[in-house]
Design a protein around this motif. Structure first.
Motif, PDB file in Angstrom:
ATOM      1  N   SER A  38     -24.090 -23.382   6.253  1.00  0.00           N
ATOM      2  CA  SER A  38     -23.482 -24.509   6.967  1.00  0.00           C
ATOM      3  C   SER A  38     -22.200 -25.003   6.298  1.00  0.00           C
ATOM      4  N   LEU A  39     -21.865 -24.470   5.117  1.00  0.00           N
ATOM      5  CA  LEU A  39     -20.699 -24.933   4.370  1.00  0.00           C
ATOM      6  C   LEU A  39     -19.629 -23.853   4.304  1.00  0.00           C
ATOM      7  N   GLU A  40     -19.397 -23.154   5.399  1.00  0.00           N
ATOM      8  CA  GLU A  40     -18.398 -22.094   5.434  1.00  0.00           C
ATOM      9  C   GLU A  40     -17.005 -22.653   5.186  1.00  0.00           C
ATOM     10  N   TRP A  41     -16.222 -21.932   4.418  1.00  0.00           N
ATOM     11  CA  TRP A  41     -14.892 -22.416   4.046  1.00  0.00           C
ATOM     12  C   TRP A  41     -13.935 -22.441   5.226  1.00  0.00           C
ATOM     13  N   THR A  42     -14.236 -21.692   6.293  1.00  0.00           N
ATOM     14  CA  THR A  42     -13.360 -21.701   7.462  1.00  0.00           C
ATOM     15  C   THR A  42     -13.558 -22.930   8.329  1.00  0.00           C
ATOM     16  N   SER A  43     -14.600 -23.709   8.076  1.00  0.00           N
ATOM     17  CA  SER A  43     -14.807 -24.944   8.826  1.00  0.00           C
ATOM     18  C   SER A  43     -13.636 -25.889   8.578  1.00  0.00           C
ATOM     19  N   SER A  44     -13.248 -26.630   9.605  1.00  0.00           N
ATOM     20  CA  SER A  44     -12.140 -27.573   9.446  1.00  0.00           C
ATOM     21  C   SER A  44     -12.439 -28.621   8.384  1.00  0.00           C
ATOM     22  N   VAL A  45     -13.724 -28.928   8.175  1.00  0.00           N
ATOM     23  CA  VAL A  45     -14.096 -29.919   7.167  1.00  0.00           C
ATOM     24  C   VAL A  45     -13.613 -29.496   5.792  1.00  0.00           C
ATOM     25  N   PHE A  46     -13.793 -28.232   5.440  1.00  0.00           N
ATOM     26  CA  PHE A  46     -13.448 -27.760   4.107  1.00  0.00           C
ATOM     27  C   PHE A  46     -12.054 -27.147   4.044  1.00  0.00           C
ATOM     28  N   PHE A  47     -11.628 -26.493   5.103  1.00  0.00           N
ATOM     29  CA  PHE A  47     -10.290 -25.909   5.102  1.00  0.00           C
ATOM     30  C   PHE A  47      -9.224 -26.999   5.099  1.00  0.00           C
ATOM     31  N   ASP A  48      -9.408 -28.026   5.932  1.00  0.00           N
ATOM     32  CA  ASP A  48      -8.419 -29.099   6.026  1.00  0.00           C
ATOM     33  C   ASP A  48      -8.635 -30.202   4.996  1.00  0.00           C
ATOM     34  N   GLY A  49      -9.798 -30.211   4.341  1.00  0.00           N
ATOM     35  CA  GLY A  49     -10.103 -31.293   3.417  1.00  0.00           C
ATOM     36  C   GLY A  49      -9.923 -30.959   1.963  1.00  0.00           C
ATOM     37  N   THR A  50      -9.484 -29.739   1.647  1.00  0.00           N
ATOM     38  CA  THR A  50      -9.320 -29.333   0.255  1.00  0.00           C
ATOM     39  C   THR A  50      -7.934 -28.717   0.062  1.00  0.00           C
ATOM     40  N   GLY A  51      -7.589 -28.495  -1.206  1.00  0.00           N
ATOM     41  CA  GLY A  51      -6.308 -27.874  -1.510  1.00  0.00           C
ATOM     42  C   GLY A  51      -5.127 -28.753  -1.128  1.00  0.00           C
ATOM     43  N   ALA A  52      -4.080 -28.111  -0.641  1.00  0.00           N
ATOM     44  CA  ALA A  52      -2.860 -28.839  -0.266  1.00  0.00           C
ATOM     45  C   ALA A  52      -2.920 -29.406   1.145  1.00  0.00           C
ATOM     46  N   MET A  53      -3.931 -29.052   1.903  1.00  0.00           N
ATOM     47  CA  MET A  53      -3.982 -29.440   3.307  1.00  0.00           C
ATOM     48  C   MET A  53      -4.081 -30.947   3.553  1.00  0.00           C
ATOM     49  N   PRO A  54      -4.922 -31.710   2.829  1.00  0.00           N
ATOM     50  CA  PRO A  54      -5.022 -33.144   3.142  1.00  0.00           C
ATOM     51  C   PRO A  54      -3.683 -33.870   3.048  1.00  0.00           C
ATOM     52  N   VAL A  55      -2.910 -33.557   2.017  1.00  0.00           N
ATOM     53  CA  VAL A  55      -1.620 -34.227   1.844  1.00  0.00           C
ATOM     54  C   VAL A  55      -0.652 -33.833   2.957  1.00  0.00           C
ATOM     55  N   ALA A  56      -0.535 -32.532   3.214  1.00  0.00           N
ATOM     56  CA  ALA A  56       0.414 -32.064   4.225  1.00  0.00           C
ATOM     57  C   ALA A  56       0.055 -32.576   5.615  1.00  0.00           C
ATOM     58  N   TYR A  57      -1.222 -32.556   5.942  1.00  0.00           N
ATOM     59  CA  TYR A  57      -1.669 -32.995   7.273  1.00  0.00           C
ATOM     60  C   TYR A  57      -1.397 -34.484   7.462  1.00  0.00           C
ATOM     61  N   ALA A  58      -1.728 -35.307   6.459  1.00  0.00           N
ATOM     62  CA  ALA A  58      -1.530 -36.754   6.580  1.00  0.00           C
ATOM     63  C   ALA A  58      -0.043 -37.103   6.649  1.00  0.00           C
ATOM     64  N   LEU A  59       0.786 -36.421   5.870  1.00  0.00           N
ATOM     65  CA  LEU A  59       2.221 -36.694   5.921  1.00  0.00           C
ATOM     66  C   LEU A  59       2.812 -36.306   7.271  1.00  0.00           C
ATOM     67  N   LEU A  60       2.322 -35.217   7.852  1.00  0.00           N
ATOM     68  CA  LEU A  60       2.799 -34.811   9.173  1.00  0.00           C
ATOM     69  C   LEU A  60       2.484 -35.877  10.215  1.00  0.00           C
ATOM     70  N   THR A  61       1.235 -36.314  10.268  1.00  0.00           N
ATOM     71  CA  THR A  61       0.859 -37.304  11.288  1.00  0.00           C
ATOM     72  C   THR A  61       1.542 -38.642  11.034  1.00  0.00           C
ATOM     73  N   PHE A  62       1.759 -38.986   9.767  1.00  0.00           N
ATOM     74  CA  PHE A  62       2.465 -40.235   9.456  1.00  0.00           C
ATOM     75  C   PHE A  62       3.889 -40.206   9.989  1.00  0.00           C
ATOM     76  N   THR A  63       4.617 -39.112   9.754  1.00  0.00           N
ATOM     77  CA  THR A  63       5.996 -39.032  10.227  1.00  0.00           C
ATOM     78  C   THR A  63       6.057 -38.935  11.749  1.00  0.00           C
ATOM     79  N   VAL A  64       5.045 -38.302  12.356  1.00  0.00           N
ATOM     80  CA  VAL A  64       4.986 -38.293  13.823  1.00  0.00           C
ATOM     81  C   VAL A  64       4.881 -39.723  14.344  1.00  0.00           C
ATOM     82  N   GLY A  65       3.981 -40.508  13.739  1.00  0.00           N
ATOM     83  CA  GLY A  65       3.836 -41.899  14.156  1.00  0.00           C
ATOM     84  C   GLY A  65       5.101 -42.702  13.937  1.00  0.00           C
ATOM     85  N   ALA A  66       5.768 -42.489  12.795  1.00  0.00           N
ATOM     86  CA  ALA A  66       7.000 -43.219  12.519  1.00  0.00           C
ATOM     87  C   ALA A  66       8.098 -42.862  13.528  1.00  0.00           C
TER      88      ALA A  66
END
Length: 344
Positions: free
Chosen positions: A175-203
């Motif tokens: 149930s903890l496959e690394w391809t799941s969005s929970v772990f792929f998007d929640g670890t490494g460089a992804m959390p920072v890049a994803y949040a900055l993208l959505t923040f600038t979209v909102g701005a």
């Protein structure tokens, strides 16, 4: 200079001597535009800091509980999936908490990005501030840099602690496959890049629409669409690998540890190297002889499975983060160009 841009650190009236024996303030002090931006958005900033600390504390506590039980059973027999029978609550907690962290990019875009500029443009604060000694570019750059920096630090800390929590369970539960969005998007460089993208979209949406509530609603829709598109294409960042076996019936090819199957396999492999869908000869599968004859008529000589190896995870994450950061940089360039020429 009005009090909007006045530095309180230098607000002592002329002629009043500073008491050299009084308490002296230590640590970094904000001044000028930075002080103004912090004062203006301090409620949102402190909320983000508090939620980050609360999330870190919760993950540390839950991981400690997990490790206590895991260490207690490490010398005993395990179930086939690598975990003791009563251990299921910990992977479930990990997955659920990671799912909640998946809303961070949405919150960053809707509640931090969209109101950041739209609120000032709607209320007239932007016109008041930039009519003083603060240029449009400086005001805009300070607001973006301070908020983006705080978002980057918060998401980096949350992602690092979440990775630390997940590490002891990697490869020990299906149930903890690394391809799941929970772990792929929640670890490494992804959390920072994803949040900055959505923040600038909102701005960017807030700067164009200039209305806070409308900007938040539109940002919600855009960020939701980004999430749908990203979930559809993020695994395409990897290179699919195939493993084959010469057994036509019986056991399937063995996948490497933590590899995740892709496609609609397992496939049938013919003598010419072509691959047939798993439904080939499905109608005859109830009768062994008929099934074997059908496969022989198609010249089937083996079976194969497509998969993504876990070794590609970090490469895929950095590639995805690079794409998001490139789009973020383009949005920042748009914000600065639009803000310098058509802000007011």
């Amino acid at each position: 200079m009005t009090t909007l841009t006045h530095d309180p650190a230098h607000s002592a009236p002329a002629g009043r001597a500073r008491d050299s024996h009084g308490p002296r303030q230590t640590g970094p002090r904000l001044g000028g535009t930075c002080w103004l931006v912090w004062r203006q958005h301090r409620a949102a900033y402190w909320t983000l800091i508090a939620l980050t600390l609360l999330g870190v504390a919760a993950m540390v506590w839950l991981r400690a509980q997990m490790m206590d039980q895991l260490n207690a059973v490490d010398s005993s027999a395990k179930t086939s999936d690598g975990l003791p029978p009563d251990f299921a609550k910990h992977p479930n907690r990990l997955f659920d908490f990671g799912s909640y962290l998946g809303y961070v990019p949405l919150l960053a875009g809707v509640f931090l990005g969209a109101p950041l500029l739209a609120g000032d443009l709607e209320s007239g604060t932007a016109k008041l501030v930039t009519s003083q000694s603060v240029s449009r570019l400086r005001w805009l750059g300070t607001k973006l840099a301070m908020t983006a920096g705080l978002i980057a630090v918060s998401t980096a800390v949350l992602g690092a602690v979440f990775t630390w929590w997940w590490s002891p369970l990697r490869g020990r539960a299906d149930s903890l496959e690394w391809t799941s969005s929970v772990f792929f998007d929640g670890t490494g460089a992804m959390p920072v890049a994803y949040a900055l993208l959505t923040f600038t979209v909102g701005a960017a949406v807030g700067m164009v629409l200039r209305r806070t509530l409308v900007s938040m609603v539109v940002t919600l829709g855009i960020v939701g669409a980004i999430g749908v598109v990203w979930d559809r294409f993020r695994l395409d960042l990897g290179n699919v690998v195939s493993v084959s076996t010469d057994r036509v019936v019986g056991g399937l090819p063995t996948l490497p540890d933590q590899a995740v199957q892709q496609g609609m396999g397992p496939y049938f492999v013919t003598s010419s190297g072509d691959r047939l869908d798993w439904t080939t000869c499905l109608a005859q599968s109830e009768h062994a002889k008929a099934h074997a004859a059908c496969l022989e008529s198609h010249h089937v000589v083996g079976r194969s499975i497509d998969y993504l190896p876990v070794s590609q995870m970090h490469t895929m994450q950095w590639l995805g983060a690079g794409i998001m950061l490139a789009v973020t940089a383009a949005l920042v360039a748009f914000l600065l160009t639009w803000g310098r020429k058509r802000l007011l």
